[in-house]
Design a protein around this motif. Structure first.
Motif, PDB file in Angstrom:
ATOM      1  N   HIS A 250       0.845  -1.207   0.000  1.00 32.34           N
ATOM      2  CA  HIS A 250       0.000   0.000   0.000  1.00 32.34           C
ATOM      3  C   HIS A 250       0.882   1.259   0.000  1.00 32.34           C
ATOM      4  CE1 HIS A 250      -3.062   2.898   1.187  1.00 32.34           C
ATOM      5  NE2 HIS A 250      -3.962   1.979   0.904  1.00 32.34           N
ATOM      6  N   PRO A 251       0.533   2.250  -0.823  1.00 36.33           N
ATOM      7  CA  PRO A 251       1.346   3.471  -0.848  1.00 36.33           C
ATOM      8  C   PRO A 251       1.478   4.160   0.517  1.00 36.33           C
ATOM      9  CG  PRO A 251      -0.096   3.406  -2.757  1.00 36.33           C
ATOM     10  CD  PRO A 251      -0.505   2.259  -1.879  1.00 36.33           C
ATOM     11  N   CYS A 287     -10.899   6.451  -2.210  1.00 37.44           N
ATOM     12  CA  CYS A 287      -9.816   6.054  -1.305  1.00 37.44           C
ATOM     13  C   CYS A 287      -9.449   7.262  -0.442  1.00 37.44           C
ATOM     14  CB  CYS A 287      -8.598   5.600  -2.106  1.00 37.44           C
ATOM     15  SG  CYS A 287      -7.169   5.303  -1.042  1.00 37.44           S
ATOM     16  N   PHE A 289      -6.916   7.931   1.132  1.00 37.18           N
ATOM     17  CA  PHE A 289      -5.516   8.385   1.044  1.00 37.18           C
ATOM     18  C   PHE A 289      -5.275   9.156  -0.257  1.00 37.18           C
ATOM     19  CE2 PHE A 289      -0.828   7.260   0.540  1.00 37.18           C
ATOM     20  CZ  PHE A 289      -0.396   8.120   1.544  1.00 37.18           C
ATOM     21  N   HIS A 290      -6.289   9.254  -1.128  1.00 35.92           N
ATOM     22  CA  HIS A 290      -5.997   9.791  -2.461  1.00 35.92           C
ATOM     23  C   HIS A 290      -5.448  11.230  -2.470  1.00 35.92           C
ATOM     24  CE1 HIS A 290     -10.175  11.641  -2.934  1.00 35.92           C
ATOM     25  NE2 HIS A 290      -9.435  12.549  -3.511  1.00 35.92           N
ATOM     26  N   CYS A 293      -1.744  10.632  -2.001  1.00 36.28           N
ATOM     27  CA  CYS A 293      -1.101   9.480  -2.627  1.00 36.28           C
ATOM     28  C   CYS A 293      -0.428   9.865  -3.944  1.00 36.28           C
ATOM     29  CB  CYS A 293      -2.136   8.389  -2.874  1.00 36.28           C
ATOM     30  SG  CYS A 293      -1.413   6.914  -3.629  1.00 36.28           S
ATOM     31  N   ARG A 295       0.345   7.998  -6.246  1.00 37.67           N
ATOM     32  CA  ARG A 295      -0.064   7.104  -7.340  1.00 37.67           C
ATOM     33  C   ARG A 295      -1.560   7.183  -7.621  1.00 37.67           C
ATOM     34  NH1 ARG A 295       1.274   1.747  -5.659  1.00 37.67           N
ATOM     35  NH2 ARG A 295       0.759   1.207  -7.782  1.00 37.67           N
ATOM     36  N   ALA A 296      -2.234   8.192  -7.057  1.00 36.45           N
ATOM     37  CA  ALA A 296      -3.697   8.290  -7.215  1.00 36.45           C
ATOM     38  C   ALA A 296      -4.091   8.464  -8.674  1.00 36.45           C
ATOM     39  CB  ALA A 296      -4.220   9.448  -6.377  1.00 36.45           C
ATOM     40  N   CYS A 300      -9.460   6.233  -7.957  1.00 39.53           N
ATOM     41  CA  CYS A 300      -9.188   6.395  -6.518  1.00 39.53           C
ATOM     42  C   CYS A 300     -10.083   7.474  -5.911  1.00 39.53           C
ATOM     43  CB  CYS A 300      -7.728   6.759  -6.284  1.00 39.53           C
ATOM     44  SG  CYS A 300      -6.561   5.631  -7.053  1.00 39.53           S
ATOM     45  N   PRO A 305     -11.443   1.491  -2.109  1.00 46.86           N
ATOM     46  CA  PRO A 305     -10.918   0.167  -2.446  1.00 46.86           C
ATOM     47  C   PRO A 305     -11.340  -0.886  -1.434  1.00 46.86           C
ATOM     48  CG  PRO A 305      -9.147   1.662  -1.795  1.00 46.86           C
ATOM     49  CD  PRO A 305     -10.408   2.450  -1.736  1.00 46.86           C
ATOM     50  N   CYS A 318      -6.129  -1.248  -1.807  1.00 44.47           N
ATOM     51  CA  CYS A 318      -5.656  -0.263  -2.787  1.00 44.47           C
ATOM     52  C   CYS A 318      -6.039  -0.781  -4.168  1.00 44.47           C
ATOM     53  CB  CYS A 318      -4.143  -0.088  -2.679  1.00 44.47           C
ATOM     54  SG  CYS A 318      -3.408   0.825  -4.059  1.00 44.47           S
ATOM     55  N   HIS A 319      -6.613   0.069  -4.998  1.00 44.46           N
ATOM     56  CA  HIS A 319      -7.031  -0.393  -6.327  1.00 44.46           C
ATOM     57  C   HIS A 319      -5.842  -0.897  -7.153  1.00 44.46           C
ATOM     58  CE1 HIS A 319     -11.046   1.036  -5.746  1.00 44.46           C
ATOM     59  NE2 HIS A 319     -10.683   2.300  -5.614  1.00 44.46           N
ATOM     60  N   PHE A 320      -4.671  -0.346  -6.870  1.00 37.65           N
ATOM     61  CA  PHE A 320      -3.539  -0.604  -7.781  1.00 37.65           C
ATOM     62  C   PHE A 320      -2.351  -1.285  -7.097  1.00 37.65           C
ATOM     63  CE2 PHE A 320      -5.929   3.064  -9.402  1.00 37.65           C
ATOM     64  CZ  PHE A 320      -6.358   2.534 -10.616  1.00 37.65           C
TER      65      PHE A 320
HETATM   66 FE1  SF4 Z   1      -3.263   5.504  -3.791  1.00 39.65          FE
HETATM   67 FE2  SF4 Z   1      -5.352   4.897  -5.313  1.00 39.65          FE
HETATM   68 FE3  SF4 Z   1      -4.175   3.000  -3.925  1.00 39.65          FE
HETATM   69 FE4  SF4 Z   1      -5.600   4.852  -2.689  1.00 39.65          FE
HETATM   70  S1  SF4 Z   1      -6.371   3.313  -4.118  1.00 39.65           S
HETATM   71  S2  SF4 Z   1      -3.633   4.117  -2.072  1.00 39.65           S
HETATM   72  S3  SF4 Z   1      -5.156   6.653  -3.913  1.00 39.65           S
HETATM   73  S4  SF4 Z   1      -3.270   4.186  -5.598  1.00 39.65           S
END
Ligand code: SF4
Length: 324
Positions: A250-251, A287, A289-290, A293, A295-296, A300, A305, A318-320
């Protein structure tokens, strides 16, 4: 075959503060478990909901302003959310004991250390001889000259000694779970290490489980077996400590690790996490945290997620995470 039931299993815990029409959702669907005898860490920045989660375990969140909005807290199979006050008193301090950040605030300045430790013993072990047990507990936590210390007042002890006395009080009831909420944050670095060593040694001797609440990943790496990372009222990543810290998915976990000071050459390097934890009365959509983040992406900002399995004993929200 022996039962593998966890010592503590929290499922979907929700704790709010303030009015029902605009609640601050400090803990918002948190699930985790602690097995007998293990050390589990709950990590995150201040304001992520980890201390409210910890207090909730023995239903210590003051109501009002707090209120429990749902979930289960199963301790040795009993849902503490359904216990009446008398039943809860049997759990608090006896089965689940706490050590907090500021021992000076938790100790009563008007009573001697001995009186306070003996009070804890008499409360939970009324048939036993409190004075000798208190002295042996003070000795067990590494305090010198325990008989003399019984007559001392809290202000006569250093911060590290006060925290040892608090740990002695917590052990008075021989708890199955010790919740240590930032137990070393108020102490200087060398004393921090001594207190963590003490907790580890006591755990090995007494067989109790420890739930460690901290923002300090160095301490987590040193003493915990499993870790839950909390952000904005939710668990965003969990798993075996070495696995999570070596390969964060997770980021936010990655950002927490990047914020740990490292010595490179002659300089200490640290990169903080941009922005701050949002207001629990106004969590961001999607999310949470977006806004912070790196990587958003568009998804997000739209969708929260789900928690997904990410390997043996691991989960991540986390989606990614697969792209990490
Ligand atoms: Fe970052 Fe998106 Fe993962 Fe949230 S879902 S932690 S915003 S990459």
């Amino acid at each position: 075959m022996a039962s593998m039931e966890p010592l503590l299993e929290v499922r979907g815990l929700r704790v709010c503060f303030g009015p029902a029409d605009r609640p601050a959702r400090a803990v918002d669907g948190v699930s985790f478990r602690v097995d007998a005898g293990e050390t589990v860490a709950l990590v995150g920045e201040s304001g992520c909901g980890k201390s409210v989660t910890a207090l909730s375990l023995a239903r210590l969140v003051p109501e009002p302003p707090g209120w429990y909005a749902g979930g289960e807290i199963r301790f040795v199979g009993t849902d503490l959310m359904r216990l009446r006050p008398a039943g809860l008193r049997g759990v608090r301090g006896r089965e689940i004991a706490y050590v907090f950040q500021e021992p000076a605030d938790a100790l009563n300045p008007l009573f001697t250390i001995g009186a306070q430790v003996m009070e804890a013993i008499r409360l939970h072990r009324p048939d036993e001889e409190a004075q000798s047990i208190a002295a042996s507990l003070l000795e067990k936590v590494g305090l010198p000259a325990p008989e003399a210390l019984m007559r001392a007042y809290p202000h006569q002890l250093s911060g590290g000694m006060q925290q040892r006395a608090m740990i002695a009080m917590a052990l008075a009831c021989r708890p199955r779970l010790l919740v240590a909420d930032e137990p070393t944050t108020a102490l200087d670095v060398t004393i921090q290490a001594e207190i963590m060593d003490l907790l580890q040694n006591l755990q090995a001797e007494l067989g109790m489980a420890i739930l460690l609440i901290t923002h300090n990943l160095g301490i987590v790496a040193r003493i915990a077996q499993r870790v839950y990372v909390m952000y904005a009222g939710r668990i965003v990543e969990s798993g075996p400590v070495r696995n999570v810290l070596d390969h964060p998915a997770h980021p936010y976990t990655r950002a927490l690790l990047d914020a740990v000071p490292r010595l490179t050459g002659s300089r200490a390097r640290v990169s903080g996490i941009a922005g701050s934890v949002p207001d629990p009365a106004d969590w961001p959509a999607g999310c949470r945290f977006h806004p912070r983040c790196p990587r958003a992406q568009a998804l997000c900002r739209e969708r929260l997620p789900a928690v997904e399995e990410a390997g043996p004993g691991r989960s991540v929200a986390c989606h990614f995470w697969r792209d990490a």
